[in-house]
Design an enzyme around this catalytic site. Structure first.
Site, PDB file in Angstrom:
ATOM      1  N   ASP A 428       0.854  -1.190   0.000  1.00 57.83           N
ATOM      2  CA  ASP A 428       0.000   0.000   0.000  1.00 57.83           C
ATOM      3  C   ASP A 428       0.895   1.248   0.000  1.00 57.83           C
ATOM      4  O   ASP A 428       2.114   1.147   0.098  1.00 57.83           O
ATOM      5  CB  ASP A 428      -0.863  -0.057   1.272  1.00 57.83           C
ATOM      6  CG  ASP A 428      -2.029   0.902   1.222  1.00 57.83           C
ATOM      7  OD1 ASP A 428      -2.442   1.292   0.114  1.00 57.83           O
ATOM      8  OD2 ASP A 428      -2.545   1.266   2.296  1.00 57.83           O
ATOM      9  N   GLU A 431       2.803   5.064  -3.890  1.00 55.57           N
ATOM     10  CA  GLU A 431       2.844   6.040  -5.006  1.00 55.57           C
ATOM     11  C   GLU A 431       4.194   6.747  -5.111  1.00 55.57           C
ATOM     12  O   GLU A 431       4.528   7.152  -6.224  1.00 55.57           O
ATOM     13  CB  GLU A 431       1.731   7.083  -4.810  1.00 55.57           C
ATOM     14  CG  GLU A 431       0.341   6.524  -4.969  1.00 55.57           C
ATOM     15  CD  GLU A 431      -0.088   5.588  -3.848  1.00 55.57           C
ATOM     16  OE1 GLU A 431       0.418   5.763  -2.721  1.00 55.57           O
ATOM     17  OE2 GLU A 431      -0.891   4.680  -4.106  1.00 55.57           O
ATOM     18  N   ASP A 580      -9.108   4.106  -2.268  1.00 59.69           N
ATOM     19  CA  ASP A 580      -9.947   4.517  -1.139  1.00 59.69           C
ATOM     20  C   ASP A 580     -11.183   5.265  -1.605  1.00 59.69           C
ATOM     21  O   ASP A 580     -11.270   6.480  -1.529  1.00 59.69           O
ATOM     22  CB  ASP A 580      -9.123   5.365  -0.180  1.00 59.69           C
ATOM     23  CG  ASP A 580      -7.985   4.548   0.414  1.00 59.69           C
ATOM     24  OD1 ASP A 580      -8.026   3.304   0.306  1.00 59.69           O
ATOM     25  OD2 ASP A 580      -7.070   5.143   0.984  1.00 59.69           O
TER      26      ASP A 580
END
Ligand code: NAG
Ligand code: NAG
Ligand code: NAG
Ligand code: NAG
Ligand code: NAG
Length: 890
Positions: A428, A431, A580
């Site tokens: 997770d 980025e 999300d």
């Protein structure tokens, strides 16, 4: 022709000012020294006038290379002649080999104008110009590139994700920004977690056009603008802040062929383990292991099959990777819990984040520091930022030693005997997400500053524990070893002397600057490339290293990995979910268009949304609908934020009922889905979710549809999409269709819409396409008794074959079988082709998988309305160990 002065012009030019200066001001390039052979063309491009230096400096000397790689793939590369401008490292995204096709026989033809340089790509078989850069001169600067192609008006364009916008992209005043970024609430018209610089264009209708694809192999931050010029001419324009122009044109001519051709360029998606198609439950904010055990128990009590339990960062000790909270998730108890799950044929998945706590007594950090695996600030100290555990450093996934370090950490913590024997990992925040908003927070340039107390609570309510570490500066011995190559040495690692922090051309990133809430773009990687150029590859490289670590851990087993951030080719390593989102009907609908973009265009079959939504409060009826819709998406997980109320399916009776039924149906279809995944991973075909136009390319009414999808070739899913509604009006192309649940036939003599009313919260309209054969596992028809509770149990069930004849009374289908978990199944797999020719059913193919007694127990021929005899069903025991035929009268 007189053009009406339009008030819109002011607005439009405002828009183009935002993207670039007037087109006319740049000189373009001139072609010299062109040389060509049967399968290539090379030429020099030289700046054809005074520099315009719009946002940086024009590069004077370029090199054009054109390769006819195959009859359907054309490679066009425009790069600096010195080979310094950054190009994606070949080991990160391997290039396809050219097959040296002949320019005389290839279906794509490259032609150019020498001055000002422009080029066209034409489809030879139709004469259609697919790409034409003549509308504006090429701009190729050190930090800004622009290339515009002319398109037919109102083109059918798809892709350029990750986005939550319409599946068929808007054609005017539309900008797609590609810059991987955390994107809470997945807003529309914004850059999201991943970058996929590929589009498909479909020129359907009247049987001419066809579909083609254009992949720009560039990791640069970019704005792709789709619009109309003041003269009304349709265009698509790339505006990048670096990289080269490295195009792969894919001829199709059908959409599925483009998908396969694209997979040849970026790599085939990884095959997933069978169990990963089961239903997954996760929640951020579960207080302790006792609660997690209750979740498992309550699913069981509710009779809802739960395949895998996932833990978000709650299990960690102070949010540290490779740790367990000693009080809430004690290591031995968690280990025991995972073993218990395994005893019930259930699975366990854990999250890992790339941000490693910067703390001198934390093993993963100290071992990583010793091996020199972290990214560095300007002064050679570790580059630091803020993530869940507090002050963190980030691995440089490009450095070879990072793989050793990460693998060792994974092998140790997830040791099957002494550690947490997780079945899969979830990476997770890659980025990478940095909770430091800007340079004032924890700037790595400031050597030993610790995080101001005042900032801590503000950045995130759940941020850090201990944070008073001193910067460890780099041992002298290591300095100098860090950058084996400096930028600018002809190795495609990036030009020197650029402004890597504040380039003049600003892409429309949804955060204020390139470096906002991520890693500073002026950081240098171990190979000499910089984050400016490699930002969009951070998650791809993390996924690659993590997958290889999982393979080291279990060398014969197929790994399961899920990643939030992606780039073209990430599907080689990991599944993906859409991030999300929000518990809203809007995001329920968005999940369908995201599914279509990923599965059909981005070569990404194993995807799905957080069912019932991640943020906000899930409403009962919406959650029931989403539980059902999610069951028809390849990756099926219920997950919610810490601030959201619990939303496990069992919490509402109606949702529990909907989920039981949905999972029951899904589990009967598991091998159908698995077969799709297999073919996607073998050929790159979008064998799972795809839009209607992939199967009906000459029906223009299908081009814009993004609230329905095919799952495989046989099943058309048309969910209720309006808020709180009980009816749905959807498009049904011409042909024979059969209700999946009732087998009721619809003879759709001409295409049109169909309205279905009274769709209960646990229902979803699904139609079987005439002409298909599918193999389903048998389960008790009542949906509650005899339900297989795990995918392991599903695998013990016999099959039934559903034959859905088309207008000609024929049908075909396929089934893939293997043990569901081997990394290499060769020789131990079955690839079975089913055909129904109107009077005989035949199964043939290869039969390498030992089904351990599982047979075909029933064959159902749906009533195509021709014989007048109704539906025919025969029972028997057809072993799946070899081919067989039957006329269905035995
Ligand atoms: C294509 O041509 C190149 C250059 O001549 C050569 O190196 C390569 O091996 C050829 N590839 C094939 C598949 O023939
Ligand atoms: C197909 O051709 C007909 C006749 O030229 C035209 O009227 C129609 O609009 C075309 N349809 C499409 C989808 O291009
Ligand atoms: C599980 O169900 C029991 C009995 O209904 C309930 O008391 C408990 O709160 C539930 N726990 C969770 C985590 O769902
Ligand atoms: C990047 O730029 C920022 C802002 O100018 C500066 O503080 C930092 O030291 C630079 N970092 C590197 C690695 O050059
Ligand atoms: C794609 C989409 O609909 N995104 C929505 C996610 O949820 C937030 C908050 O409700 C909306 O603002 C977004 O538009």
């Amino acid at each position: 022709m007189i053009r009406m002065p339009k008030p819109a012009i002011a607005l439009l030019s405002l828009f183009s000012i935002a993207s670039a200066a007037p087109l006319a001001t740049c000189p373009g390039y001139r072609v010299t020294n062109a040389q060509s052979g049967p399968s290539y063309l090379v030429a020099d491009l030289t700046l054809a006038g005074t520099n315009c230096n719009l946002y940086s400096e024009d590069i004077t000397n370029l090199r054009l290379t054109v390769e006819y790689q195959t009859d359907t793939r054309l490679h066009v590369l425009i790069a600096d002649r010195e080979q310094n401008v950054y190009q994606i490292q070949d080991n990160i995204l391997p290039r396809p080999l050219s097959q040296n096709a002949s320019s005389q026989t290839a279906d794509l033809r490259f032609t150019y104008e020498a001055y000002p340089f422009s080029f066209k790509v034409t489809r030879v078989s139709t004469g259609d110009v697919l790409f034409d850069t003549s509308p504006s001169p090429l701009i190729f600067e050190t930090q800004y590139l622009r290339l515009r192609t002319r398109l037919p008006s109102n083109p059918n364009l798809y892709g350029l994700g990750e986005h939550s916008d319409s599946f068929r992209l808007a054609t005017n005043g539309y900008k797609r920004t590609l810059w991987n970024s955390e994107a809470p609430y997945i807003p529309q018209n914004q850059n999201l977690y991943g970058s996929h610089p590929v589009y498909f264009e479909h020129r359907g209708g009247n049987g001419t056009g066809g579909t083609h694809g254009v992949f720009l192999r560039s990791a640069a931050g970019m704005d792709v603008v789709i619009g109309k010029s003041d003269a009304g001419e349709q265009y698509l324009e790339y505006n990048t802040i670096g990289g080269v122009l490295d195009f792969y044109f894919l001829a199709g001519p059908g959409p599925e062929e483009v998908s396969k051709q694209y997979a040849q360029v970026v790599g085939l998606p990884a095959m997933m383990p069978y169990w990963s198609l089961g239903f997954h439950q996760c929640k951020y904010g579960w207080p302790d292991l006792g609660h997690v055990k209750q979740v498992v128990q309550n699913y069981s009590d509710a009779g809802i099959p739960l395949e895998a339990l996932w833990d978000d960062i709650d299990y960690m000790d102070n949010k540290l990777d490779f740790s367990t909270d000693p009080v809430r998730y004690p290591h031995d108890q968690l280990k025991g819990f995972v073993d218990e799950l395994h005893g019930k044929d259930m699975r366990y998945v854990q999250i890992l984040d790339p941000g490693i706590r910067y703390k001198s007594d934390y093993g993963p950090y100290t071992r990583g520091a010793e091996k020199d695996v972290f990214l560095k600030a300007a002064d050679g100290s570790w580059y630091r930022g803020l993530q869940w555990p507090g002050e963190v450093v980030w691995p440089d996934w490009i450095a070879p030693q990072t793989k050793e370090w990460w693998t060792t950490e994974i092998l140790t913590f997830y040791d099957p005997n002494n550690g947490i024997n997780a079945d899969g990992l979830w990476v997770d925040m890659n980025e990478a997400s940095n909770m430091c908003a800007d340079t004032t927070c924890l700037s790595s340039a400031q050597k030993t500053r610790s995080l101001p107390q005042s900032l801590i609570g503000k950045i995130h309510p759940r941020a850090p524990g201990d944070r008073h570490q001193k910067t460890r500066s780099l041992p002298q011995s290591l300095i100098g070893k860090i950058h084996p190559r400096a930028p600018g040495d002809g190795q495609h690692l990036g030009l020197p002397n650029r402004d890597l922090f504040t380039p003049k051309y600003q892409i429309a990133n949804h955060y204020p600057t390139l470096s906002s809430r991520t890693l500073f773009t002026n950081i240098t990687n171990s190979d000499g490339s910089t984050q400016y150029d490699t930002h969009n590859l951070y998650a791809l490289t993390m996924s690659s290293v993590s997958r290889s670590a999982l393979i080291s851990r279990s060398p014969t087993k197929r790994p399961f990995l899920l990643t939030r951030s992606t780039f073209s080719g990430s599907s080689r390593f990991a599944a993906h979910w859409f991030g999300d989102n929000f518990s809203s009907w809007a995001d329920y609908r968005a999940s369908i268009r995201q599914l279509l973009s990923f599965s059909a265009i981005h070569n990404y079959p194993m995807v799905g949304s957080d069912v019932c939504g991640f943020n906000g409060q899930a409403q009962e009826n919406m959650c029931a609908r989403w539980a059902v819709l999610g069951a028809w998406q390849p990756f099926y997980r219920n997950h919610a934020d810490i601030s959201a109320p619990d939303q496990e399916f069992y919490r509402w009776p109606s949702v529990a009922a909907a989920a039981r039924k949905a999972i029951s149906v899904r589990y009967r279809l598991l091998d159908y889905i698995y077969t799709g995944l297999y073919y996607a991973s073998k050929t790159g075909e979008p064998a799972l979710a795809k839009p209607l136009w992939f199967l009906f390319p000459s029906d223009p009414a299908t081009y814009g549809i993004d609230t329905q999808f095919f799952l495989g070739d046989a099943l058309l899913v048309s969910p209720v999409v309006e808020d709180d509604a009980h009816s749905v009006t959807f498009y049904l192309p011409q042909g024979k269709w059969y209700d999946f649940f009732t087998h009721h036939r619809i003879d759709q003599t001409s295409a049109g819409t169909v309205t279905v009313s009274g769709v209960g919260w646990d229902q979803i309209p699904v139609y079987i396409r005439g002409g298909s054969i599918s193999a389903l596992r048998l389960s008790d028809a009542s949906f509650t008794t005899g339900q297989a509770m795990t995918t392991a149990e599903v695998r013990t069930r016999n099959f039934e074959i559903i034959i859905a004849p088309d207008q000609n009374g024929k049908a075909r289908g396929r089934l893939y079988l293997d043990d569901g978990e081997s990394l290499d199944s060769s020789g131990k797999e079955s690839e079975i082709e089913f055909t129904w020719d109107g009077s005989k059913f035949e199964a043939k193919g290869t039969f390498g998988y030992d089904t351990e007694g599982v047979v075909v127990q029933r064959i159902v021929l749906l009533d195509d309305g021709v014989s007048g005899n109704g539906q025919r069903e025969v029972s028997g025991r057809w072993p799946l160990t070899g081919g067989f035929t039957t006329n269905l009268y035995i």
